[in-house]
Design a protein around this motif. Structure first.
Motif, PDB file in Angstrom:
ATOM      1  N   HIS A 572       0.838  -1.205   0.000  1.00 16.14           N
ATOM      2  CA  HIS A 572       0.000   0.000   0.000  1.00 16.14           C
ATOM      3  C   HIS A 572       0.875   1.257   0.000  1.00 16.14           C
ATOM      4  CE1 HIS A 572      -2.894   3.027   1.217  1.00 16.14           C
ATOM      5  NE2 HIS A 572      -2.259   3.218   2.360  1.00 16.14           N
ATOM      6  N   LEU A 575       2.661   1.687  -3.394  1.00 16.33           N
ATOM      7  CA  LEU A 575       1.762   2.137  -4.463  1.00 16.33           C
ATOM      8  C   LEU A 575       1.395   3.610  -4.295  1.00 16.33           C
ATOM      9  CD1 LEU A 575      -0.580  -0.991  -4.742  1.00 16.33           C
ATOM     10  CD2 LEU A 575       1.180  -0.262  -6.387  1.00 16.33           C
ATOM     11  N   ARG A 576       1.163   4.039  -3.050  1.00 12.69           N
ATOM     12  CA  ARG A 576       0.865   5.459  -2.815  1.00 12.69           C
ATOM     13  C   ARG A 576       2.058   6.324  -3.221  1.00 12.69           C
ATOM     14  NH1 ARG A 576      -3.278   6.956   0.763  1.00 12.69           N
ATOM     15  NH2 ARG A 576      -2.679   9.071   0.138  1.00 12.69           N
ATOM     16  N   SER A 579       2.310   6.530  -7.019  1.00 14.93           N
ATOM     17  CA  SER A 579       1.311   7.463  -7.548  1.00 14.93           C
ATOM     18  C   SER A 579       1.784   8.906  -7.410  1.00 14.93           C
ATOM     19  CB  SER A 579      -0.014   7.259  -6.809  1.00 14.93           C
ATOM     20  OG  SER A 579      -0.963   8.195  -7.236  1.00 14.93           O
ATOM     21  N   ASP A 637      -5.646   1.695  -4.794  1.00 14.38           N
ATOM     22  CA  ASP A 637      -4.231   2.039  -5.023  1.00 14.38           C
ATOM     23  C   ASP A 637      -3.796   1.628  -6.428  1.00 14.38           C
ATOM     24  OD1 ASP A 637      -4.005   3.033  -2.484  1.00 14.38           O
ATOM     25  OD2 ASP A 637      -3.097   1.230  -1.635  1.00 14.38           O
ATOM     26  N   ASP A 640      -5.374   3.871  -9.015  1.00 10.68           N
ATOM     27  CA  ASP A 640      -4.778   5.202  -8.996  1.00 10.68           C
ATOM     28  C   ASP A 640      -3.411   5.215  -9.687  1.00 10.68           C
ATOM     29  OD1 ASP A 640      -4.973   7.976  -8.142  1.00 10.68           O
ATOM     30  OD2 ASP A 640      -3.328   7.519  -6.779  1.00 10.68           O
TER      31      ASP A 640
END
Length: 1165
Positions: A572, A575-576, A579, A637, A640
């Protein structure tokens, strides 16, 4: 009970005592919970009537000296306030003397026992008397204040009086004449040096007194804080030693006096000019007190044993620091700095940055962040909102960078690079998000300053950059770290990513501000920025691209085989971060194009290749549809990341276009591969089954490739052919409305826009035109089929039913399809085709549209009147389409068709229909009328004679049908569009009203123009004049701008009809608006417009209009009118004239206030 203060005319009577008891009873009843609103209104009216009586003040003086009731005392002071500010001129001189004598005595006798709010109110009432009478009739007003300050017993009271005097006299309200305001400011300026000397003495004496008796603290590891930086800042060992003295512990009374003195200074600094009256001694003293805010040792000593009293003392000391910084910031906010004061400024900066060093210095007892957290505690400053020392210090840093950095940077005594090092530590140890945002704003200001400096000094650009390079690279690295969960998870998880504020969440704001800093550093140091950012992006991309090995097949599809809680959390975060970094890379796209394209080609190519790879990867393995262990977290995620990769690639569309233009011939396979692969990534996402966020990102990328890049081979790529087939297949599930319009726009542009790098002969326009016609035909097939039913009048009912049926049966994906969607697609095509950068392309597009849009025009015209009776929202969409047609294709449509449409509109918008639509405020009907007026705006501003025959009917519609409906309505609906249409009628059709004759002007030497259609012109001008009498400030501003524009372009104010019959009517209206203060935000604009009108005939203005205007003014006597006339100097330059106008308005209001008569009769309580 408070003892009575004896006054010369004072008598204790049974009547006064009875009135006091009655008043106390009334006030108690008024504020009782059980008292009804009706009874409260009765009591309020009774009290107001009593206050208006002649001699009511005598009762109030008795009440003040004979009661303990706070309500009664406050009411009595309000009576005095009303008397002094509104009726003072009518009070007999003997009564004034008595009031001037009694109130200060009352204050002096009881200031220690009165509640603070009563005491402050009484101080203000006495200052109000001074505002009216000092120095002529109250010669010892200011002398008394100075004496109070100098007496140790009354110093606090004197400081309160001084601050109130500064507030009320330096910047008085409108209830004084301009001459009196100027006199008061001059009187106060004469006292500034004395006052500042007194305040300096008070602060110095308290500091010195307590410094002598302060216990010397034991040695500590932090006691030697001067160091190299401090020496470089202060350039003086003695100054450093002075600022390192222990901070004294003040008693409560001394704290209070110092707080009042600093508050006085802060307000004085807000209006006095920078001068040598502000001495080095005073500045040093202020900085001594600023140390109270940043010395945590003092705060700790105040909280010994958890004593609440000591805690309050700590708050007091914190308040002293906040107030001292307020004084410093008031000085910093002044941009105009005399030469003789610059040395003082430098000294202030040196001392303030010594404080910054103290705040950001690490030691064994404190980390920087823990110290800032302590200093960020809010303290309540007297009568103000709670403020923190850190907020004040940040304000100082912002003022320094935005106002003074350019002035101070050149001083060799000031080490700017070392300052940036301190600012860096201060920024990245902020205890709150808001504090961090504020510091990023400061860095943005600095980067803008640096960019501007480098652009203006290209010769030593490298020297400037080398000086700041290390600081900028450090800033870039830390800002990038702060947007990554990998380094800053705890803080980032606190950010709200759901609640919208100004169309963005807290997380989006955090990311946007951070990326702006990254982009500005990139502009200055592109190589360093890229080498810092790309490796971080690459690391996160490896994680994302490695997910394929964890995808397994399950019974319902594909599943991501990562289930451990810790692994999911790490994924998580990764992936954030990916992005965010993709957004960062997209934000930097503009720094790879233009003049630097070749120099930075390899870096940009590396980025684009990675983006193309990652978008294709996401589309091929369909991570957006995959099952995960934590679907509420990981699936958004993954979506995005995929959407952001598409958006980042879209940002490089201009780079791809430049690649195609400049170097593709050297290596065409590489370019073709990039574009083809990107389209392979897009095509699977053009589906109604894909999440909207991802679908729209794919559509926007497709539009950019088709519009900005436009390679010749685009139409032959199988992926594009697939999209063509998908969008024209009526059996396929329709895309959401936004996506449908975007895809159609992209396909239309593929066929309409010219291919770069090819001559006209190789553009294949014939084939592309045919293909485009087929595309539009396929997209609008259902829409055009409505025409067959519209032909027969007897089938009108079936036609209405069919439109409704289409909405119901085929509108599962959007409530108004296919009619609305078809219109939007057509509008989009018209807009794109008619806004090309090349005029030849625009003309070509318009010729093609003429061929294949004719039937669509006819269908739309036939349906318009029917749709208007069924659904206003669809009528709104159809009018949007017609508006787009008129904006892009009005000439190609031709006069007959334009006449047909306009006539349809005129028939549809009868007065009854208009009234029904407009009377529902904010309704779709209003929007329909506004769209219709916008269409007429396009028609009337077309040059040439083609559409001139419509002018009479357009003006008639406006003035006879629309204007009467909206004229008296307070709602702003339709008004702005109507007046814009009237402005366009005048601006673009001036010769419809004024026909100039060159021969006549030569013969007479003056261009007297022949007037035509005078009645219509007068009606339009009257409508403009009436709009200035209405409360809508936006409409007022718009229409004033229109008149000023007409005067600038067409000399409106100089035209005979305006000059002789309207000019001074408009001037009168504008002056009345200023007098009534109904549009105060537009004072400057109104003043300039008044000047422009008056300047047409200054002689007439001064000799005729001004005397007539003053004669018509009610509420002022003849003598006052004469004074107003004499004070309006006969100046003819803009600044002096507008100053005279505002003086006239102010003094007129002041005289009216003075002349307010008292109501007859008396009321006994």
């Amino acid at each position: 009970m408070i003892n009575l203060v004896r006054c010369p005319s004072e008598e204790h009577t049974a009547s006064e005592e009875a009135s006091l008891r009655a008043l106390e009873s009334l006030m108690t009843e008024f504020f009782h919970n059980c008292t009804t609103n009706e009874r409260k209104r009765e009591i309020e009216e009774l009290l107001n009537n009593f206050a208006q009586q002649i001699g009511a003040w005598r009762f109030c003086l008795y009440f003040l000296s004979s009661t303990r009731n706070d309500y009664v005392m406050m009411y009595s002071l309000t009576v005095f306030e009303n008397l002094i500010n509104k009726m003072w001129l009518g009070v007999p001189s003997q009564d004034k003397m008595e009031i001037r004598s009694c109130l200060p005595k009352l204050l002096l006798a009881h200031h220690k026992t009165l509640p603070y709010f009563i005491r402050n109110k009484l101080c203000k009432v006495i200052v109000d008397i001074g505002r009216q009478d000092w120095p002529m009739f109250y010669h010892d007003f200011f002398t008394n204040i100075l004496q109070l300050i100098q007496s140790p017993v009354t110093t606090p009271l004197g400081l309160i009086m001084l601050k109130t005097t500064s507030e009320e006299l330096a910047c008085p309200r409108e209830d004084l004449s301009v001459a009196r305001k100027e006199e008061l400011r001059k009187l106060l300026l004469d006292q500034v040096q004395t006052v500042l000397g007194l305040l300096t003495g008070i602060l110095e004496s308290i500091w010195d007194k307590h410094s002598v008796t302060a216990a010397t603290p034991p040695p500590s590891p932090t006691s030697g804080e001067s160091g190299d930086l401090l020496s470089s800042l202060l350039q003086s060992p003695s100054a450093a030693k002075l600022l390192n003295q222990p901070i004294p512990i003040l008693d409560t009374e001394s704290e209070y006096i110092c707080s009042l003195a600093l508050e006085c200074l802060a307000h004085l600094f807000s209006w006095i000019p920078l001068s040598t009256s502000i001495t080095p001694s005073l500045l040093t003293t202020i900085f001594h007190f600023a140390r109270f805010g940043c010395d945590t040792r003092v705060r700790k000593m105040c909280s010994v044993n958890g004593s609440s009293q000591n805690s309050v003392l700590g708050q007091e000391r914190g308040r002293l620091g906040v107030l001292a910084m307020s004084c410093i910031n008031e000085l910093m906010s002044k941009n105009c700095v005399p030469m003789e004061f610059e040395e003082y400024l430098l000294r202030m900066f040196q001392q303030t940055f010594y404080l910054l060093q103290k705040i950001t210095k690490e030691n064994n007892a404190h980390t920087v962040k823990s110290r800032l957290e302590e200093l960020d505690e809010r303290v309540l400053c007297w009568g103000r909102q709670a403020e923190s020392y850190i907020e004040k210090f940040t304000d100082f840093l912002r003022l320094f960078v935005s106002v003074h950095l350019r002035r101070i940077e050149s001083y060799s005594q000031f080490p700017v690079v070392e300052f940036l090092a301190l600012l860096f530590k201060y920024t990245f140890h902020q205890p709150t998000h808001e504090g961090y945002f504020s510091c990023l704003d400061i860095w943005t200001l600095f980067l803008d300053y640096l960019t501007s400096k480098i652009k203006s000094r290209l010769a030593d650009k490298e020297a400037v950059l080398n000086r700041y390079e290390d600081a900028l690279v450090l800033l870039l690295t830390e800002v990038l770290n702060r947007i990554q969960f990998r380094y800053n998870q705890a803080q980032l998880e606190e950010l709200d990513d759901e609640t919208l504020d100004d169309d963005q969440t807290e997380w989006q704001r955090y990311l946007r501000q951070s990326l702006e800093v990254v982009a500005k550093v990139m502009e200055l140091l592109p190589t360093h920025a890229f080498s810092t950012l790309f490796p971080v992006l690459q690391d996160n991309l490896e994680v994302y691209l490695g997910l394929q090995q964890f995808v397994v097949t399950s019974g319902t599809g594909h599943r991501l085989n990562i289930t451990a809680e810790n692994d999911c959390r790490r994924l998580h975060c990764s992936l954030r971060d990916l992005s965010s970094l993709l957004q960062a890379v997209g934000r930097l796209a503009e720094y790879f194009i233009g003049d630097v394209f070749a120099a930075r080609f390899n870096d940009a190519l590396t980025v684009v290749e990675r983006l193309v790879k990652v978008t294709l990867y996401g589309s091929q393995i369909k991570l957006y549809n995959i099952e995960t262990a934590v679907p509420s977290v990981l699936k958004p995620d993954l979506i995005d990341v995929h959407a952001q990769s598409l958006a980042a690639l879209q940002a490089y569309a201009h780079w791809l276009a430049q690649f195609y233009s400049e170097v593709h011939r050297q290596n065409p396979e590489q370019f073709i591969s990039l574009v083809s692969t990107a389209l392979e990534a897009i095509t699977p996402l053009i589906s109604s089954k894909v999440q909207e966020k991802l679908l729209l990102s794919a559509c926007h990328l497709l539009v950019s490739l088709a519009t900005t890049v436009r390679p010749v081979f685009l139409i032959s790529i199988p992926a594009v052919q697939k999209v063509f087939n998908r969008i024209t297949d009526t059996s396929a599930q329709r895309l959401p409305d936004k996506a449908q319009v975007l895809v159609c726009r992209a396909l239309s542009n593929v066929l309409l826009l010219p291919w770069p790098n090819l001559p006209e002969s190789e553009q294949q326009w014939a084939v592309r035109s045919t293909n485009h016609a087929s595309l539009i035909s396929a997209l609008t097939r259902e829409y055009r089929q409505l025409k067959s039913n519209a032909i027969l009048p007897q089938r009108k009912v079936q036609l209405e039913d069919k439109i409704l049926l289409l909405w119901v049966c085929k509108g599962h994906f959007h409530p108004r399809l296919p009619v609305s969607s078809s219109i939007k697609v057509l509008s989009s095509s018209v807009v794109q085709g008619s806004q090309s950068d090349h005029p030849s392309d625009t003309q070509r597009f318009r010729r093609y549209c003429r061929k294949y849009l004719w039937r669509i025009y006819q269908v739309s015209t036939d349906l318009l009147s029917v749709a208007a009776r069924i659904r206003a929202d669809v009528t709104d969409e159809m009018l949007s389409f017609f508006l787009t047609l008129f904006q892009g294709l009005r000439v190609q449509m031709g006069v007959p068709f334009t006449e047909q449409i306009i006539q349809t509109f005129l028939n549809m918008f009868t007065r009854e229909q208009l009234a029904e639509s407009i009377l529902h405020e904010g309704s779709t009907g209003c929007r329909v009328v506004e769209k219709f007026l916008k269409i007429l705006q396009v028609v009337v501003q077309e040059p040439g004679q083609v559409f001139k025959p419509f002018l009479p009917s357009v003006i008639s519609l406006c003035m006879e049908q629309v204007y009467p409906i909206i004229a008296e309505r307070s709602s702003p609906d339709v008004k702005a569009e109507l007046f814009e249409l009237l402005f366009r009628v005048l601006h673009h059709n001036w010769r419809y009203f004024f026909k100039s004759s060159v021969l006549a002007s030569v013969q007479r030497g003056v261009a007297e123009e022949q007037m035509e259609n005078e009645a219509q012109f007068s009606a339009i001008m009257q409508a403009f004049g009436q709009s200035f009498l209405q409360p809508d400030i936006h409409l007022f501003k718009q229409n004033l701008f229109y008149l000023e524009t007409l005067n600038t372009k067409q000399k409106l104010y100089h035209k005979k009809i305006f000059r002789t019959t309207m000019l001074f009517q408009f001037v009168n209206v504008l002056l009345q608006v200023l007098v009534h203060k109904s549009h105060d935000l537009l004072q400057e604009e109104i003043g300039i417009a008044t000047y422009n009108m008056a300047s047409v005939d200054f002689d007439g203005f001064y000799s005729a209009f001004l005397p007539e205007f003053l004669a018509s003014c009610d509420g002022v006597d003849s003598n006052q009118k004469n004074v107003l006339g004499r004070n309006f100097k006969m100046d003819r330059d803009l600044p002096s004239f507008t100053q005279n106008v505002h003086r006239l308005v102010n003094d007129l209001r002041y005289y009216r206030l003075c002349n307010d008569s008292l109501p007859p009769g008396t009321v006994k309580l």
